[in-house]
Scaffold this motif. Sequence first.
Motif, PDB file in Angstrom:
ATOM      1  N   VAL A 125       0.810  -1.223   0.000  1.00  0.00           N
ATOM      2  CA  VAL A 125       0.000   0.000   0.000  1.00  0.00           C
ATOM      3  C   VAL A 125       0.839   1.268   0.000  1.00  0.00           C
ATOM      4  O   VAL A 125       0.568   2.202  -0.761  1.00  0.00           O
ATOM      5  CB  VAL A 125      -1.013   0.003   1.172  1.00  0.00           C
ATOM      6  CG1 VAL A 125      -1.620   1.379   1.378  1.00  0.00           C
ATOM      7  CG2 VAL A 125      -2.110  -1.011   0.910  1.00  0.00           C
ATOM      8  N   LEU A 126       1.861   1.340   0.801  1.00  0.00           N
ATOM      9  CA  LEU A 126       2.676   2.549   0.850  1.00  0.00           C
ATOM     10  C   LEU A 126       3.318   2.839  -0.503  1.00  0.00           C
ATOM     11  O   LEU A 126       3.246   3.959  -1.008  1.00  0.00           O
ATOM     12  CB  LEU A 126       3.750   2.436   1.937  1.00  0.00           C
ATOM     13  CG  LEU A 126       4.619   3.675   2.134  1.00  0.00           C
ATOM     14  CD1 LEU A 126       3.782   4.899   2.480  1.00  0.00           C
ATOM     15  CD2 LEU A 126       5.642   3.416   3.223  1.00  0.00           C
ATOM     16  N   ASP A 127       3.913   1.825  -1.116  1.00  0.00           N
ATOM     17  CA  ASP A 127       4.553   2.009  -2.415  1.00  0.00           C
ATOM     18  C   ASP A 127       3.545   2.360  -3.505  1.00  0.00           C
ATOM     19  O   ASP A 127       3.793   3.242  -4.323  1.00  0.00           O
ATOM     20  CB  ASP A 127       5.327   0.762  -2.831  1.00  0.00           C
ATOM     21  CG  ASP A 127       6.551   0.523  -1.962  1.00  0.00           C
ATOM     22  OD1 ASP A 127       7.078   1.500  -1.391  1.00  0.00           O
ATOM     23  OD2 ASP A 127       6.976  -0.639  -1.872  1.00  0.00           O
ATOM     24  N   THR A 128       2.423   1.661  -3.524  1.00  0.00           N
ATOM     25  CA  THR A 128       1.443   1.921  -4.582  1.00  0.00           C
ATOM     26  C   THR A 128       0.795   3.286  -4.402  1.00  0.00           C
ATOM     27  O   THR A 128       0.558   3.982  -5.390  1.00  0.00           O
ATOM     28  CB  THR A 128       0.366   0.826  -4.666  1.00  0.00           C
ATOM     29  OG1 THR A 128      -0.258   0.656  -3.395  1.00  0.00           O
ATOM     30  CG2 THR A 128       0.939  -0.483  -5.141  1.00  0.00           C
ATOM     31  N   SER A 130      -3.676  13.790 -17.656  1.00  0.00           N
ATOM     32  CA  SER A 130      -5.100  14.109 -17.518  1.00  0.00           C
ATOM     33  C   SER A 130      -5.963  12.890 -17.849  1.00  0.00           C
ATOM     34  O   SER A 130      -7.170  12.918 -17.671  1.00  0.00           O
ATOM     35  CB  SER A 130      -5.472  15.271 -18.432  1.00  0.00           C
ATOM     36  OG  SER A 130      -5.219  14.936 -19.781  1.00  0.00           O
ATOM     37  N   THR A 131      -5.326  11.824 -18.320  1.00  0.00           N
ATOM     38  CA  THR A 131      -6.006  10.561 -18.606  1.00  0.00           C
ATOM     39  C   THR A 131      -5.121   9.415 -18.124  1.00  0.00           C
ATOM     40  O   THR A 131      -3.929   9.400 -18.413  1.00  0.00           O
ATOM     41  CB  THR A 131      -6.252  10.402 -20.120  1.00  0.00           C
ATOM     42  OG1 THR A 131      -7.037  11.494 -20.587  1.00  0.00           O
ATOM     43  CG2 THR A 131      -6.972   9.105 -20.418  1.00  0.00           C
ATOM     44  N   LEU A 132      -5.714   8.492 -17.386  1.00  0.00           N
ATOM     45  CA  LEU A 132      -4.985   7.324 -16.897  1.00  0.00           C
ATOM     46  C   LEU A 132      -5.661   6.050 -17.389  1.00  0.00           C
ATOM     47  O   LEU A 132      -6.858   5.866 -17.193  1.00  0.00           O
ATOM     48  CB  LEU A 132      -4.957   7.298 -15.364  1.00  0.00           C
ATOM     49  CG  LEU A 132      -4.271   8.458 -14.655  1.00  0.00           C
ATOM     50  CD1 LEU A 132      -4.477   8.342 -13.141  1.00  0.00           C
ATOM     51  CD2 LEU A 132      -2.797   8.492 -14.994  1.00  0.00           C
ATOM     52  N   TYR A 149       0.614   6.037  -7.182  1.00  0.00           N
ATOM     53  CA  TYR A 149      -0.663   6.605  -7.616  1.00  0.00           C
ATOM     54  C   TYR A 149      -0.601   8.133  -7.600  1.00  0.00           C
ATOM     55  O   TYR A 149      -1.082   8.793  -8.510  1.00  0.00           O
ATOM     56  CB  TYR A 149      -1.809   6.140  -6.727  1.00  0.00           C
ATOM     57  CG  TYR A 149      -2.104   4.658  -6.742  1.00  0.00           C
ATOM     58  CD1 TYR A 149      -1.597   3.811  -7.721  1.00  0.00           C
ATOM     59  CD2 TYR A 149      -2.908   4.099  -5.755  1.00  0.00           C
ATOM     60  CE1 TYR A 149      -1.878   2.456  -7.717  1.00  0.00           C
ATOM     61  CE2 TYR A 149      -3.197   2.746  -5.752  1.00  0.00           C
ATOM     62  CZ  TYR A 149      -2.689   1.927  -6.725  1.00  0.00           C
ATOM     63  OH  TYR A 149      -2.985   0.587  -6.709  1.00  0.00           O
ATOM     64  N   GLN A 150      -0.015   8.697  -6.556  1.00  0.00           N
ATOM     65  CA  GLN A 150       0.109  10.154  -6.465  1.00  0.00           C
ATOM     66  C   GLN A 150       0.935  10.688  -7.634  1.00  0.00           C
ATOM     67  O   GLN A 150       0.599  11.723  -8.210  1.00  0.00           O
ATOM     68  CB  GLN A 150       0.729  10.555  -5.132  1.00  0.00           C
ATOM     69  CG  GLN A 150      -0.191  10.312  -3.959  1.00  0.00           C
ATOM     70  CD  GLN A 150       0.497  10.493  -2.620  1.00  0.00           C
ATOM     71  OE1 GLN A 150       1.715  10.577  -2.533  1.00  0.00           O
ATOM     72  NE2 GLN A 150      -0.304  10.539  -1.563  1.00  0.00           N
ATOM     73  N   HIS A 151       1.978   9.982  -7.985  1.00  0.00           N
ATOM     74  CA  HIS A 151       2.810  10.384  -9.127  1.00  0.00           C
ATOM     75  C   HIS A 151       1.986  10.350 -10.413  1.00  0.00           C
ATOM     76  O   HIS A 151       2.048  11.282 -11.227  1.00  0.00           O
ATOM     77  CB  HIS A 151       4.034   9.475  -9.232  1.00  0.00           C
ATOM     78  CG  HIS A 151       4.882   9.746 -10.423  1.00  0.00           C
ATOM     79  ND1 HIS A 151       5.703  10.854 -10.518  1.00  0.00           N
ATOM     80  CD2 HIS A 151       5.025   9.064 -11.584  1.00  0.00           C
ATOM     81  CE1 HIS A 151       6.311  10.833 -11.698  1.00  0.00           C
ATOM     82  NE2 HIS A 151       5.918   9.751 -12.360  1.00  0.00           N
TER      83      HIS A 151
END
Length: 93
Positions: A14-17, A29-31, A21-23
Amino acid sequence: MDCLLPESLDISTVLDTTTQYQHWLTQASTLHINASEVVRVDAAGIQALTALFLTAKRNQIEVQLINPTNLLLEGISTLGLKEQFEKSNSVGE
């Protein structure tokens, strides 16, 4: 932006992901999030992924889950979070 989820979405990652995710959220603008390699999930991992989708929606970032494994879809459904992924955009193959 094409993104790839790791094989394991659980408490140990969780910490790494979350950092990843924040990055992702600051880069596009699209993922398009490829979930085809996910083979291990737990509630913490799915909650972090849900937070990504909700944050993207709040920031008007288009997000789509691509090729989710049955295991991931089952976990999302079991936790009652399917609607969160559908509202953010489609969950599809």
